[in-house]
Design a protein around this motif. Structure first.
Motif, PDB file in Angstrom:
ATOM      1  N   LYS A 175      -3.764 -18.505 -12.936  1.00 18.06           N
ATOM      2  CA  LYS A 175      -3.243 -17.581 -11.923  1.00 18.06           C
ATOM      3  C   LYS A 175      -4.165 -17.530 -10.711  1.00 18.06           C
ATOM      4  CE  LYS A 175      -0.853 -14.481 -15.074  1.00 18.06           C
ATOM      5  NZ  LYS A 175      -0.692 -13.087 -15.494  1.00 18.06           N
ATOM      6  N   PRO A 176      -3.603 -17.363  -9.525  1.00 19.54           N
ATOM      7  CA  PRO A 176      -4.450 -17.283  -8.324  1.00 19.54           C
ATOM      8  C   PRO A 176      -5.262 -15.993  -8.245  1.00 19.54           C
ATOM      9  CG  PRO A 176      -2.155 -16.954  -7.749  1.00 19.54           C
ATOM     10  CD  PRO A 176      -2.184 -17.326  -9.201  1.00 19.54           C
ATOM     11  N   ILE A 177      -4.920 -14.978  -9.028  1.00 20.89           N
ATOM     12  CA  ILE A 177      -5.633 -13.700  -8.978  1.00 20.89           C
ATOM     13  C   ILE A 177      -6.744 -13.630 -10.013  1.00 20.89           C
ATOM     14  CG2 ILE A 177      -3.654 -12.429  -8.110  1.00 20.89           C
ATOM     15  CD1 ILE A 177      -3.271 -11.437 -11.056  1.00 20.89           C
ATOM     16  N   TYR A 178      -7.068 -14.761 -10.664  1.00 22.41           N
ATOM     17  CA  TYR A 178      -8.059 -14.739 -11.751  1.00 22.41           C
ATOM     18  C   TYR A 178      -9.437 -14.308 -11.235  1.00 22.41           C
ATOM     19  CZ  TYR A 178     -11.433 -16.247 -15.190  1.00 22.41           C
ATOM     20  OH  TYR A 178     -12.473 -16.279 -16.079  1.00 22.41           O
ATOM     21  N   HIS A 179     -10.060 -13.472 -12.031  1.00 21.09           N
ATOM     22  CA  HIS A 179     -11.455 -13.090 -11.829  1.00 21.09           C
ATOM     23  C   HIS A 179     -12.028 -12.825 -13.221  1.00 21.09           C
ATOM     24  CE1 HIS A 179     -14.976 -10.667 -10.788  1.00 21.09           C
ATOM     25  NE2 HIS A 179     -14.936 -11.331  -9.652  1.00 21.09           N
ATOM     26  N   PRO A 180     -13.275 -13.225 -13.481  1.00 22.22           N
ATOM     27  CA  PRO A 180     -13.832 -13.052 -14.832  1.00 22.22           C
ATOM     28  C   PRO A 180     -13.806 -11.605 -15.335  1.00 22.22           C
ATOM     29  CG  PRO A 180     -15.272 -14.431 -13.529  1.00 22.22           C
ATOM     30  CD  PRO A 180     -14.200 -13.934 -12.606  1.00 22.22           C
ATOM     31  N   LEU A 181     -13.867 -10.641 -14.449  1.00 24.25           N
ATOM     32  CA  LEU A 181     -13.852  -9.237 -14.864  1.00 24.25           C
ATOM     33  C   LEU A 181     -12.442  -8.655 -14.927  1.00 24.25           C
ATOM     34  CD1 LEU A 181     -16.907  -7.981 -12.791  1.00 24.25           C
ATOM     35  CD2 LEU A 181     -16.836  -8.715 -15.174  1.00 24.25           C
ATOM     36  N   ASN A 182     -11.454  -9.434 -14.535  1.00 27.16           N
ATOM     37  CA  ASN A 182     -10.062  -8.980 -14.525  1.00 27.16           C
ATOM     38  C   ASN A 182      -9.346  -9.556 -15.744  1.00 27.16           C
ATOM     39  OD1 ASN A 182      -7.537  -8.113 -13.861  1.00 27.16           O
ATOM     40  ND2 ASN A 182      -7.284  -9.486 -12.115  1.00 27.16           N
ATOM     41  N   ASP A 183      -8.734  -8.720 -16.543  1.00 26.56           N
ATOM     42  CA  ASP A 183      -7.997  -9.181 -17.719  1.00 26.56           C
ATOM     43  C   ASP A 183      -6.554  -9.455 -17.312  1.00 26.56           C
ATOM     44  OD1 ASP A 183      -7.242  -9.835 -20.263  1.00 26.56           O
ATOM     45  OD2 ASP A 183      -7.104  -7.773 -20.975  1.00 26.56           O
ATOM     46  N   CYS A 184      -6.282 -10.681 -16.875  1.00 23.64           N
ATOM     47  CA  CYS A 184      -4.949 -11.020 -16.366  1.00 23.64           C
ATOM     48  C   CYS A 184      -4.303 -12.141 -17.174  1.00 23.64           C
ATOM     49  CB  CYS A 184      -5.023 -11.391 -14.890  1.00 23.64           C
ATOM     50  SG  CYS A 184      -6.024 -12.846 -14.577  1.00 23.64           S
ATOM     51  N   GLY A 185      -4.784 -12.401 -18.395  1.00 22.89           N
ATOM     52  CA  GLY A 185      -4.249 -13.486 -19.214  1.00 22.89           C
ATOM     53  C   GLY A 185      -2.849 -13.198 -19.722  1.00 22.89           C
ATOM     54  N   ASP A 186      -2.198 -14.254 -20.171  1.00 22.16           N
ATOM     55  CA  ASP A 186      -0.827 -14.171 -20.658  1.00 22.16           C
ATOM     56  C   ASP A 186      -0.780 -14.326 -22.171  1.00 22.16           C
ATOM     57  OD1 ASP A 186       0.055 -13.949 -18.050  1.00 22.16           O
ATOM     58  OD2 ASP A 186       0.412 -16.091 -17.834  1.00 22.16           O
ATOM     59  N   HIS A 187       0.405 -14.115 -22.727  1.00 23.85           N
ATOM     60  CA  HIS A 187       0.650 -14.357 -24.149  1.00 23.85           C
ATOM     61  C   HIS A 187       1.025 -15.823 -24.337  1.00 23.85           C
ATOM     62  CE1 HIS A 187       0.819 -10.198 -25.740  1.00 23.85           C
ATOM     63  NE2 HIS A 187       1.059  -9.911 -24.469  1.00 23.85           N
ATOM     64  N   VAL A 188       0.587 -16.418 -25.440  1.00 23.81           N
ATOM     65  CA  VAL A 188       0.951 -17.795 -25.768  1.00 23.81           C
ATOM     66  C   VAL A 188       1.482 -17.816 -27.194  1.00 23.81           C
ATOM     67  CG1 VAL A 188       0.141 -20.156 -26.074  1.00 23.81           C
ATOM     68  CG2 VAL A 188      -0.771 -18.775 -24.217  1.00 23.81           C
ATOM     69  N   VAL A 189       2.674 -18.374 -27.370  1.00 24.76           N
ATOM     70  CA  VAL A 189       3.292 -18.541 -28.684  1.00 24.76           C
ATOM     71  C   VAL A 189       3.219 -20.022 -29.026  1.00 24.76           C
ATOM     72  CG1 VAL A 189       5.398 -18.265 -30.020  1.00 24.76           C
ATOM     73  CG2 VAL A 189       4.848 -16.611 -28.244  1.00 24.76           C
ATOM     74  N   VAL A 190       2.543 -20.342 -30.125  1.00 29.46           N
ATOM     75  CA  VAL A 190       2.384 -21.726 -30.562  1.00 29.46           C
ATOM     76  C   VAL A 190       3.266 -21.930 -31.791  1.00 29.46           C
ATOM     77  CG1 VAL A 190       0.770 -23.479 -31.346  1.00 29.46           C
ATOM     78  CG2 VAL A 190       0.013 -21.758 -29.726  1.00 29.46           C
ATOM     79  N   ILE A 191       4.122 -22.965 -31.743  1.00 32.20           N
ATOM     80  CA  ILE A 191       4.981 -23.271 -32.887  1.00 32.20           C
ATOM     81  C   ILE A 191       4.576 -24.620 -33.489  1.00 32.20           C
ATOM     82  CG2 ILE A 191       6.927 -21.893 -32.076  1.00 32.20           C
ATOM     83  CD1 ILE A 191       8.226 -24.483 -31.091  1.00 32.20           C
ATOM     84  N   ASN A 192       5.012 -24.849 -34.703  1.00 37.26           N
ATOM     85  CA  ASN A 192       4.785 -26.100 -35.441  1.00 37.26           C
ATOM     86  C   ASN A 192       3.305 -26.430 -35.603  1.00 37.26           C
ATOM     87  OD1 ASN A 192       7.560 -26.577 -35.752  1.00 37.26           O
ATOM     88  ND2 ASN A 192       7.660 -27.499 -33.724  1.00 37.26           N
ATOM     89  N   SER A 193       2.501 -25.440 -35.957  1.00 38.16           N
ATOM     90  CA  SER A 193       1.073 -25.702 -36.149  1.00 38.16           C
ATOM     91  C   SER A 193       0.810 -26.480 -37.431  1.00 38.16           C
ATOM     92  CB  SER A 193       0.288 -24.391 -36.168  1.00 38.16           C
ATOM     93  OG  SER A 193       0.601 -23.638 -37.311  1.00 38.16           O
ATOM     94  N   LYS A 194       1.782 -26.560 -38.319  1.00 41.68           N
ATOM     95  CA  LYS A 194       1.588 -27.356 -39.541  1.00 41.68           C
ATOM     96  C   LYS A 194       1.682 -28.854 -39.247  1.00 41.68           C
ATOM     97  CE  LYS A 194       6.369 -27.162 -41.271  1.00 41.68           C
ATOM     98  NZ  LYS A 194       6.874 -27.941 -40.184  1.00 41.68           N
ATOM     99  N   ASP A 195       2.169 -29.234 -38.068  1.00 36.52           N
ATOM    100  CA  ASP A 195       2.344 -30.643 -37.716  1.00 36.52           C
ATOM    101  C   ASP A 195       1.291 -31.150 -36.736  1.00 36.52           C
ATOM    102  OD1 ASP A 195       4.636 -30.742 -39.284  1.00 36.52           O
ATOM    103  OD2 ASP A 195       5.911 -30.080 -37.643  1.00 36.52           O
ATOM    104  N   ILE A 196       0.112 -30.513 -36.693  1.00 35.55           N
ATOM    105  CA  ILE A 196      -0.940 -30.977 -35.778  1.00 35.55           C
ATOM    106  C   ILE A 196      -1.481 -32.320 -36.244  1.00 35.55           C
ATOM    107  CG2 ILE A 196      -1.623 -28.681 -35.010  1.00 35.55           C
ATOM    108  CD1 ILE A 196      -3.973 -28.845 -36.981  1.00 35.55           C
ATOM    109  N   ALA A 197      -2.148 -33.029 -35.357  1.00 37.73           N
ATOM    110  CA  ALA A 197      -2.701 -34.342 -35.680  1.00 37.73           C
ATOM    111  C   ALA A 197      -4.179 -34.371 -35.302  1.00 37.73           C
ATOM    112  CB  ALA A 197      -1.946 -35.433 -34.927  1.00 37.73           C
ATOM    113  N   LEU A 198      -5.033 -34.415 -36.300  1.00 38.13           N
ATOM    114  CA  LEU A 198      -6.465 -34.533 -36.030  1.00 38.13           C
ATOM    115  C   LEU A 198      -6.802 -35.997 -35.763  1.00 38.13           C
ATOM    116  CD1 LEU A 198      -8.046 -32.153 -38.692  1.00 38.13           C
ATOM    117  CD2 LEU A 198      -7.786 -31.770 -36.262  1.00 38.13           C
ATOM    118  N   PRO A 199      -7.726 -36.258 -34.844  1.00 35.68           N
ATOM    119  CA  PRO A 199      -8.050 -37.647 -34.508  1.00 35.68           C
ATOM    120  C   PRO A 199      -8.891 -38.321 -35.585  1.00 35.68           C
ATOM    121  CG  PRO A 199      -9.407 -36.148 -33.246  1.00 35.68           C
ATOM    122  CD  PRO A 199      -8.428 -35.311 -33.996  1.00 35.68           C
TER     123      PRO A 199
END
Length: 178
Positions: free
Chosen positions: A43-67
């Motif tokens: 976001k353009p309004i980011y500042h380390p002291l400002n809590d402006c993060g978003d929610h993230v929904v991650v699906i299919n974590s059982k299908d990850i691929a480790l190198p």
């Protein structure tokens, strides 16, 4: 403040819900990308002291691929806090117990140095498959592009497509497989 400006300010500081599909993705590289959205670095309004993060929904974590050979070589440490409570678990064993834990630990580690990471992790929602509760589905408005494209598996091709695929060579009719 004008009503139009007030709505613009609400939209600027509002939290957006992003969807990320972890199918065949490296969890350590995915973590770097997801952390940017959780902290609000995109976001353009980011500042380390400002809590402006978003929610993230991650699906299919059982299908990850480790190198490489990471499934057998990577070890995760846990301590209960009691004497003799230290345990080391291999990645494949941890993934069998909880398919969301490897990705969760990778994201937590990628936020190193963030004093608010315990609260930032509360905006992370990880699911082992694509079954998401309806209340969360209604909030999702954006999709995070995966790092690499997911190839189509051979068993998902129609028999006609397999037959039309160009062959390098044809086996002789009298050839015997051993």
């Amino acid at each position: 403040m004008a009503a139009c400006k007030r709505v613009q300010q609400w939209n600027t500081f509002g939290r957006v819900w992003h969807l990320y599909d972890a199918t065949w993705q490296n969890p350590f590289q995915s973590a770097q990308k997801i952390v940017k959205y959780l902290k609000g670095l995109h976001k353009p309004i980011y500042h380390p002291l400002n809590d402006c993060g978003d929610h993230v929904v991650v699906i299919n974590s059982k299908d990850i691929a480790l190198p490489g050979d990471e499934w057998r070589q990577r070890v995760y440490f846990h301590h209960t806090g009691y004497p003799g409570g230290a345990t080391w678990t291999l990645a494949w064993q941890l993934h069998d117990k909880d398919p969301t834990m490897i990705l969760k630990k990778a994201i937590y580690t990628a936020m190193d140095g963030n004093l608010q990471r315990r609260y930032t992790m509360q905006r992370l929602h990880i699911y082992p498959d694509d079954n998401i509760p309806e209340k969360i589905k209604q909030n999702i408005t954006n999709q995070i592009r995966p790092l690499r494209p997911v190839p189509k598996r051979l068993d998902h091709y129609a028999p006609e497509e397999v037959e039309q695929f160009p062959k390098v060579m044809d086996w002789p009719k009298d050839y015997i497989l051993r």
